[in-house]
Design a protein around this motif. Structure first.
Motif, short mmCIF file in Angstrom:
data_model
loop_
_atom_site.label_atom_id
_atom_site.label_comp_id
_atom_site.label_asym_id
_atom_site.label_seq_id
_atom_site.Cartn_x
_atom_site.Cartn_y
_atom_site.Cartn_z
N THR A 193 0.84 -1.21 0.00
CA THR A 193 0.00 0.00 0.00
C THR A 193 0.87 1.25 0.00
OG1 THR A 193 -1.76 -1.15 1.21
CG2 THR A 193 -1.83 1.25 1.21
N ARG A 194 1.90 1.26 0.86
CA ARG A 194 2.81 2.41 0.90
C ARG A 194 3.46 2.63 -0.46
NH1 ARG A 194 6.51 2.59 6.40
NH2 ARG A 194 4.80 2.76 7.92
N GLY A 195 3.99 1.55 -1.04
CA GLY A 195 4.67 1.67 -2.32
C GLY A 195 3.76 2.23 -3.40
N LYS A 196 2.57 1.66 -3.50
CA LYS A 196 1.63 2.10 -4.56
C LYS A 196 1.16 3.52 -4.31
CE LYS A 196 -0.53 1.14 -8.36
NZ LYS A 196 0.25 0.87 -9.59
N LEU A 197 0.86 3.88 -3.06
CA LEU A 197 0.38 5.23 -2.77
C LEU A 197 1.46 6.27 -3.05
CD1 LEU A 197 -1.92 7.01 -1.91
CD2 LEU A 197 -1.42 6.48 0.48
N LEU A 198 2.71 5.98 -2.68
CA LEU A 198 3.79 6.90 -3.00
C LEU A 198 3.95 7.05 -4.52
CD1 LEU A 198 4.60 6.74 0.06
CD2 LEU A 198 6.95 6.88 -0.72
#
Length: 426
Positions: A310-315
């Motif tokens: 989630t962090r990777g995709k949101l960034l």
């Protein structure tokens, strides 16, 4: 749960979804598998002091569920939603899928005969309830106890002596116990011993550094491949490295053929994967594979993989919003997001991890110091995860990146959907 009278929030006018910051906080079972999320909201218009998780926020989200689809926010999990007296007495429940939600009765709600009758009616209609922030065995708690399935205990407000006293009573009544605000492995283990069923908090994302910890052979192989890609090795050398490890080769091909990749046709060979995916995408799937390894040890949905993805995709999505024509910025942002939890994954200091895999200076600065553009993006996402504790920094970062709450909400939904699909197929 205390017996304070209801506030004026009962007469508040529900705000639109786009006026709220959203967070979903993982709820784990005793095996550390992801089973649910609590959905939390903060009124963006009213500033950081207005953390609202009951009437106006709940009503807004429920009212928009038919358009948004709750599955976009919670995937295959269950969603915990806060409700107060006004929500309970309203007719918004027709929007909610009964099997997908647990309704949390807020601690400030005064129990009346009308409330009891309404909760009973909703239970008869198939809805499930939890009592939030139970700190003592009050008369209100006793009245609601037969109607609820889950008792939530906030560890920040609960001394161990009180915990030891209350836990057996609720277990004897056959209630599920959920410990929230679990911030350390010690707290988790204490609650595990006491018989708690569910755990909410970010203890699972905090690194427990083990001196002398070594990477497993498969992790080492992936890290070496990542270094080869970063150092611009020849495709033939990268392909040989992948093929040397049969398990790595198999898992990579399995992962790149999941729906989350969105390939129009099946990828059947490492050569194809390199040619079709390209190096930056290959790097991305190698990073995900590092987190996917615990899944193969019996975990259903590992929360660390879901959170990192989630962090990777949101960034990545925020970077695309800021620099729509610069694919490199988006790829670097994804790397920062997904690598930000590798110290937890490996139980090693981040400095040691970065010695083993070559990354650009901007990534190092972001991961070690939360510095630079990528570091600020990472801080924004971390603030979003802990929306209850987020102060004015959240608002400042949203303004800095010229993001409206509506923009951010849309990007979050995309990141949630993508990461849930990855975790399901890992």
């Amino acid at each position: 749960m205390t017996a304070n009278p209801t506030s004026d929030s009962a007469t508040a006018i529900p705000l639109r979804v786009r006026e709220f910051f959203l967070a979903r906080q993982p709820i784990l079972d005793r095996a550390q598998s992801l089973v649910a999320y609590e959905l939390l909201f903060r009124n963006a218009a009213a500033g950081p002091a207005m953390v609202t998780s009951d009437l106006s926020a709940t009503a807004s989200v429920i009212a928009h569920t038919s358009q948004l689809g709750m599955e976009k926010v919670i995937g295959d999990s269950v969603g915990y939603l806060n409700v107060d007296a006004a929500v309970l007495m309203s007719d918004i429940f027709k929007f909610l899928p009964r099997e997908k939600v647990v309704l949390e009765i807020v601690e400030t709600m005064k129990v009346t005969p009308e409330i009891l009758a309404r909760v009973q009616e909703l239970v008869d209609d198939g809805f499930r309830f939890a009592l939030d922030d139970v700190i003592t065995d009050t008369e209100d708690v006793q009245q609601l106890l037969p109607l609820v399935e889950v008792i939530k205990v906030d560890l920040r407000d609960m001394p161990l002596s009180a915990l030891l006293k209350l836990t057996p009573r609720f277990k004897q009544a056959n209630k599920k116990l959920l410990a929230e605000k679990v911030e350390s492995q010690e707290q988790f283990e204490t609650c595990l011993e006491l018989g708690f069923d569910y755990f909410q908090g970010y203890y699972f994302a905090k690194p427990v550094i083990l001196s002398g910890k070594k990477l497993s052979p498969s992790q080492l192989a992936i890290m070496q491949l990542m270094s080869q890609i970063n150092s611009d090795a020849d495709n033939a050398d990268i392909e040989r490295s992948i093929k040397k490890d049969v398990s790595l080769c198999f898992n990579l091909l399995r992962l790149v053929n999941t729906p989350a990749v969105g390939m129009p046709r099946r990828i059947d060979s490492v050569t194809q994967a390199l040619m079709i995916l390209g190096r930056s995408q290959l790097q991305r799937w190698l990073q995900i594979m590092l987190y996917a390894e615990p899944c193969k040890k019996g975990h259903a949905m590992t929360p660390l993989l879901t959170l990192a993805a989630t962090r990777g995709k949101l960034l990545e999505l925020i970077a695309q919003h800021l620099h729509p024509r610069n694919r490199n910025v988006a790829d670097t942002a994804f790397t920062v997001g997904i690598m930000s939890l590798m110290d937890t994954l490996f139980s090693m200091p981040m400095e040691e991890i970065l010695e083993q895999v070559a990354v650009v200076d901007a990534v190092t600065d972001a991961l070690l110091n939360r510095g630079g553009l990528y570091g600020e993006m990472l801080r924004l996402v971390e603030q979003m995860e802990r929306i209850e504790e987020a102060g004015s920094m959240l608002d400042d970062l949203v303004d800095k990146f010229s993001l409206s709450t509506e923009n951010l909400y849309t990007l979050q939904l995309s990141a949630f959907e993508w990461s849930d699909a990855v975790a399901r197929n890992a």
